[in-house]
Structure formats: C-alpha cells, structure tokens
Design a protein around this motif. Structure first.
Motif, PDB file in Angstrom:
ATOM      1  N   UNK A 110      97.992 -20.015  32.157  1.00 31.41           N
ATOM      2  CA  UNK A 110      97.005 -20.424  33.156  1.00 31.41           C
ATOM      3  C   UNK A 110      96.407 -19.180  33.781  1.00 31.41           C
ATOM      4  N   UNK A 111      95.087 -19.122  33.797  1.00 35.23           N
ATOM      5  CA  UNK A 111      94.376 -18.069  34.536  1.00 35.23           C
ATOM      6  C   UNK A 111      93.966 -18.640  35.893  1.00 35.23           C
ATOM      7  N   UNK A 112      94.451 -18.036  36.960  1.00 34.80           N
ATOM      8  CA  UNK A 112      94.125 -18.458  38.311  1.00 34.80           C
ATOM      9  C   UNK A 112      93.350 -17.330  38.961  1.00 34.80           C
ATOM     10  N   UNK A 113      92.056 -17.535  39.177  1.00 37.75           N
ATOM     11  CA  UNK A 113      91.176 -16.518  39.749  1.00 37.75           C
ATOM     12  C   UNK A 113      90.918 -16.820  41.217  1.00 37.75           C
ATOM     13  N   UNK A 114      91.040 -15.788  42.040  1.00 35.05           N
ATOM     14  CA  UNK A 114      90.834 -15.927  43.479  1.00 35.05           C
ATOM     15  C   UNK A 114      89.698 -15.007  43.913  1.00 35.05           C
ATOM     16  N   UNK A 115      88.717 -15.585  44.602  1.00 34.67           N
ATOM     17  CA  UNK A 115      87.535 -14.848  45.012  1.00 34.67           C
ATOM     18  C   UNK A 115      87.540 -14.653  46.530  1.00 34.67           C
ATOM     19  N   UNK A 153      82.151 -17.110  48.358  1.00 31.65           N
ATOM     20  CA  UNK A 153      81.738 -18.326  47.654  1.00 31.65           C
ATOM     21  C   UNK A 153      82.928 -19.222  47.351  1.00 31.65           C
ATOM     22  N   UNK A 154      82.944 -19.837  46.178  1.00 33.03           N
ATOM     23  CA  UNK A 154      84.093 -20.640  45.758  1.00 33.03           C
ATOM     24  C   UNK A 154      85.293 -19.720  45.636  1.00 33.03           C
ATOM     25  N   UNK A 155      86.370 -20.024  46.343  1.00 34.12           N
ATOM     26  CA  UNK A 155      87.470 -19.067  46.422  1.00 34.12           C
ATOM     27  C   UNK A 155      88.575 -19.294  45.392  1.00 34.12           C
ATOM     28  N   UNK A 156      88.377 -20.218  44.459  1.00 33.78           N
ATOM     29  CA  UNK A 156      89.447 -20.524  43.515  1.00 33.78           C
ATOM     30  C   UNK A 156      88.869 -21.083  42.217  1.00 33.78           C
ATOM     31  N   UNK A 157      89.417 -20.646  41.094  1.00 34.59           N
ATOM     32  CA  UNK A 157      89.015 -21.160  39.788  1.00 34.59           C
ATOM     33  C   UNK A 157      90.219 -21.067  38.860  1.00 34.59           C
ATOM     34  N   UNK A 158      90.389 -22.066  37.986  1.00 37.32           N
ATOM     35  CA  UNK A 158      91.505 -21.985  37.033  1.00 37.32           C
ATOM     36  C   UNK A 158      91.047 -22.383  35.634  1.00 37.32           C
ATOM     37  N   UNK A 159      91.765 -21.843  34.659  1.00 40.92           N
ATOM     38  CA  UNK A 159      91.568 -22.188  33.253  1.00 40.92           C
ATOM     39  C   UNK A 159      92.945 -22.147  32.598  1.00 40.92           C
ATOM     40  N   UNK A 160      93.294 -23.176  31.843  1.00 40.09           N
ATOM     41  CA  UNK A 160      94.634 -23.249  31.263  1.00 40.09           C
ATOM     42  C   UNK A 160      94.595 -23.832  29.859  1.00 40.09           C
TER      43      UNK A 160
END
Length: 227
Positions: free
Chosen positions: A56-61, A64-71
């Motif tokens: 799982x890739x958990x990206x934190x910004x 703007x949008x402060x969270x994104x995931x890809x799994x």
C-alpha cells in the motif's frame, strides 16, 4: 485498515508454520514533489503452491487533499515446480469506481532453465506479469504489464549491504473516456543496509498519471523483517 489486513495475513501465515522466505517491510520517504509516503509490503508463501504479495502506498500532503492511497494485492499459483504462475491482482485506490481485478500469467524470467545461470552471475531476479483480462469500471479494453527486478550489487564486496530494485507498470487503456492509451509508472530504489534490518533508501520515481511533476525522488528509511 490496510495495514491491519497486512498484520492479519502475517499472523495467518505464521500459524500455518509455512517454511518459506516470507518478509514484511515498511518504507518511509519524503518526496521532492512535496509529499511524504509510507509503504508497507508483505510477501507470503502459502500452502499448495500459493503465494501472496501486497503493498500500500499512503501519500500525505501538506496542501489541498491531504491523503491518497494506492494498494495492490496479488495471489499467485505456481504451475508444478516451474517458473510459471497464474496470477490474480486486486487494485484499490482513492476515488470512486476505479478499483480493478486482473488475471493473467506471471513468469520469473531469471529462473527459466536457459537463462538461470546468466541471471545468477548478475545476482539479478527479474519477473513479468501480464494481465490481459481486467474487470473495472472503464468503457473499453484495458490490460497491464508489470515488470519487477531485484539485484544485489557486488554482494561479496559490500557484504550484502547494497541492492537495487524496482518495477515498471505499463497500462494500456482503450475507451472513449481514456485520457491516455499507454501510461507507465516506475520506481527504482537503491538501498544501503545501515545496521541489522534498517536501510537507507533513495528512489527515483515516475508516474504518468500525475498531471504535472511526474518525476520525483524519494529519500527515506526501510525496515525489513524476514520470517
């Protein structure tokens, strides 16, 4: 929830007492494009020639949008004792109606009989998965190619402390709403073991799905546990 699923899988495999090269790791990066990434990975050998790999890739910004995931979650079945597998992949990510279920073959190229010795001299593992069958919410035909490699760099000289690994995902999308017919995502990581299971890592990244700033560098730490 995703990390809890990884822990549950690790417990399940430990309970089965499968003798294998299982591993779990976690990577924490700062990306030069202005976000931080946390990536847990889990690889399990299961009974009856099945195996599992997921991440799982958990990206934190910070804007703007402060969270994104890809799994991705891959289930493999080995055909006899060959380097050929049947693969099922489930992809889940941020957003609506963009999950995917894929099926196809996986081939560990570096274990093919006529190529095995050559790859062993390079200390290189290389495999490819091809997914010609994909179920999703798109209006056209989609398929994917995934390449993965892992190479120990001069293991005798560096005493197994230095490695290079990475992947290239190549997605083909044909439909009225497809933004691009051919899109690539690649990450290539150089890791140096500092002490015990702790690594310093640097990763060159390219994501063709990003609207801008597609190239970035990830710098961080990796903790690897084999069991």
């Amino acid at each position: 929830m995703i990390i809890s699923f990884f822990i549950l899988c690790a417990f399940f495999c430990s309970a089965l007492k499968v003798e294998s090269k299982n591993f779990a790791d976690i990577n924490i990066y700062g990306d030069t494009r202005g976000f931080a990434t946390v990536t847990p990975n889990l690889s399990l050998d299961l009974p009856y020639k099945f195996s599992y790999y997921g991440f799982a890739n958990l990206d934190f910004f910070d804007r703007g949008d402060n969270y994104r995931f890809y799994s991705e979650h891959d289930l493999y079945f080995q055909i006899a004792n060959s380097p050929f597998y049947l693969a099922q992949q489930y992809v889940t990510q941020s957003g609506d109606n963009n999950d995917q279920l894929r099926y196809g073959p996986r081939v560990i190229i570096s274990k093919l009989p006529k190529l095995k010795k050559f790859f062993e001299t390079l200390n290189l593992h290389y495999e490819i998965s091809i997914f010609p069958l994909q179920f999703d919410h798109s209006d056209g035909f989609d398929m994917a190619f995934e390449h993965f490699y892992y190479m120990k760099i001069l293991p005798k000289l560096f005493k197994d402390r230095l490695y290079l690994s990475g992947f290239v995902d190549h997605n083909l999308e044909y439909g009225e709403n497809a933004a691009n017919n051919s899109t690539a995502v690649t990450e290539n990581q150089l890791g140096l073991r500092l002490i015990n299971n702790l690594y310093l890592v640097a990763e060159l990244r390219y994501n063709g799905y990003f609207p801008r700033e597609r190239v970035g560098m990830g710098l961080g730490l990796q903790y690897l546990h084999s069991f």
